[in-house]
Design an enzyme around this catalytic site. Sequence first.
Site, short mmCIF file in Angstrom:
data_model
loop_
_atom_site.label_atom_id
_atom_site.label_comp_id
_atom_site.label_asym_id
_atom_site.label_seq_id
_atom_site.Cartn_x
_atom_site.Cartn_y
_atom_site.Cartn_z
CG ASP A 123 -2.05 24.82 -6.41
OD1 ASP A 123 -1.90 23.64 -6.78
OD2 ASP A 123 -2.06 25.79 -7.20
CB ALA A 147 1.30 25.82 -11.20
CB ALA A 193 -7.26 25.39 -21.66
CG MET A 196 -5.40 25.16 -13.64
SD MET A 196 -4.55 24.38 -15.05
CE MET A 196 -4.71 25.65 -16.29
CE LYS A 237 -1.91 19.73 -14.11
NZ LYS A 237 -2.76 20.83 -13.64
CG HIS A 263 -7.21 19.95 -16.89
ND1 HIS A 263 -6.72 20.96 -16.10
CD2 HIS A 263 -7.71 20.56 -18.00
CE1 HIS A 263 -6.94 22.12 -16.68
NE2 HIS A 263 -7.52 21.90 -17.85
NE ARG A 278 -5.37 20.44 -5.69
CZ ARG A 278 -4.40 21.16 -6.17
NH1 ARG A 278 -4.46 21.57 -7.44
NH2 ARG A 278 -3.37 21.50 -5.44
CG ASP A 322 -4.10 28.85 -8.68
OD1 ASP A 322 -3.74 27.77 -8.16
OD2 ASP A 322 -4.06 29.05 -9.90
#
Length: 271
Positions: free
Chosen positions: A14, A16, A47, A51, A55, A58, A162, A188
């Site tokens: 990944d 970030a 928020a 993750m 987006k 998200h 994802r 992460d």
Amino acid sequence: MLIHTESIKAVIFDWAGTVIDYGCFAPMHAFIQTFEEAGVPVTDREARIPMGLLKWDHIHAILEMERVKQAWIDAYGTHPVKEDVDRLYVRFEAILMDSLKTYTDPIPGALETVETLRNAGLAIGSTTGYTASMMAVIVPEAKRKGYSPDYMVASDEVKAGRPYPYMIFQNLVELGIYPPKAVIKVGDTVSDIHEGRNAGVWTVAIILGSSELGLTQAEVESLHPDELAERMNQTRLTFEQAGADYIIGSITQLPIVIEEIERSGLERVIR
């Protein structure tokens, strides 16, 4: 010719929170500001929970949370709909694009770990919850700072992001790697782990620097050791529940995990 299946041939990272942007703060600021401007403030935790997703997905996931959905209804008198997600996403993208360049510093130990893997002959792939336009900002900056994977695919360049496995599959095709059990996905977030499991590859979750831990490097260094250990344990539990094959404190521990996997003959217990 098929590769030798008893060794790991590729690691798919990944971006970030894993290799760059300690704590994955670039999207966090944008999500929080977007919802604040819309009159429906969200917490850091709200928020962060989705993750790693595309987006747009998200934002949709945040709006589906019961507290946020009720706050939206209180503010607007109706349930949030697709057009609301579209509108929020446009604002989110504008905020994010303005700040992305400043969140491209490598996480401590990442460059050295990638170099170690490359020296061992492993290919370096990557997947992300960012879009191609976002990655067009990130990739040159990360390269200038020393990180450039062998292959990169963004979440809007495949059929679905994802937790679907298509970005990993695309990496395997372009890197020429087979079978999936010769590949490790490192991330992460919970969605990273789900992506890897759905692709049939090994999954490794990193705690320090992760979005799931949600701390800056300065916060990590200033926390009392007992409090840091407790937060890391909570993050570990989250990754365990997501089904991660391995959970490590730091990216620098990845070569040790690879050695352990190879000693097992790449055979794992399917959970």
